[in-house]
Design a protein around this motif. Structure first.
Motif, PDB file in Angstrom:
ATOM      1  N   SER A 296     -23.702  -0.481   8.362  1.00 10.14           N
ATOM      2  CA  SER A 296     -23.692  -1.839   7.732  1.00 10.14           C
ATOM      3  C   SER A 296     -24.494  -2.613   8.684  1.00 10.14           C
ATOM      4  O   SER A 296     -25.208  -3.676   8.316  1.00 10.14           O
ATOM      5  CB  SER A 296     -22.265  -2.299   7.819  1.00 10.14           C
ATOM      6  OG  SER A 296     -21.530  -2.382   8.856  1.00 10.14           O
TER       7      SER A 296
ATOM      8  N   ARG B 288     -25.052  -2.782  -1.485  1.00  8.20           N
ATOM      9  CA  ARG B 288     -25.440  -1.623  -0.881  1.00  8.20           C
ATOM     10  C   ARG B 288     -26.529  -0.850  -1.713  1.00  8.20           C
ATOM     11  O   ARG B 288     -27.383  -0.429  -0.980  1.00  8.20           O
ATOM     12  CB  ARG B 288     -24.056  -0.749  -0.780  1.00  8.20           C
ATOM     13  CG  ARG B 288     -24.361   0.600  -0.135  1.00  8.20           C
ATOM     14  CD  ARG B 288     -23.049   1.447  -0.117  1.00  8.20           C
ATOM     15  NE  ARG B 288     -23.174   2.647   0.468  1.00  8.20           N
ATOM     16  CZ  ARG B 288     -22.866   3.179   1.654  1.00  8.20           C
ATOM     17  NH1 ARG B 288     -22.637   2.190   2.610  1.00  8.20           N
ATOM     18  NH2 ARG B 288     -23.123   4.342   2.057  1.00  8.20           N
TER      19      ARG B 288
ATOM     20  N   SER C 140     -30.105   0.965  -0.651  1.00  9.79           N
ATOM     21  CA  SER C 140     -29.846   2.275  -0.559  1.00  9.79           C
ATOM     22  C   SER C 140     -30.792   3.200  -0.451  1.00  9.79           C
ATOM     23  O   SER C 140     -30.917   4.233   0.315  1.00  9.79           O
ATOM     24  CB  SER C 140     -28.917   2.471  -1.643  1.00  9.79           C
ATOM     25  OG  SER C 140     -29.589   2.401  -2.997  1.00  9.79           O
TER      26      SER C 140
END
Length: 84
Positions: free
Chosen positions: A37, A62, A66
């Motif tokens: 993160s 996310r 990705s």
């Protein structure tokens, strides 16, 4: 136009991904390769600086960060929305 090599260059400045940045395929999960993160925030900031953009909230997911393909598509979408 945003290229995969543009993204790989930026990934090369990320501590976790630098050793493998040039070997990452378009659809390899960056999170499986070591992106966490904190690293994803650093990546987002580096992309914003490189392309002169600011990611709208709807792109701060996310999924957007990705894979190399997802990043390229996300940055391209933001650039198109700025140009419109």
């Amino acid at each position: 136009m945003v290229t995969s090599n543009d993204i790989r260059t930026i990934l090369g400045s990320n501590e976790a991904l630098a050793p493998v940045a040039q070997q990452i395929a378009e659809d390899d999960s960056l999170f499986d390769r070591g992106l966490d993160s904190f690293g994803s925030v650093q990546l987002m900031l580096a992309l914003e600086e490189r392309f002169g953009i600011e990611f709208p909230d709807e792109f701060l997911t996310r999924r957007s960060f990705s894979t190399i393909r997802a990043i390229r598509e996300t940055v391209s979408a933001v650039l198109q929305s700025v140009a419109a």
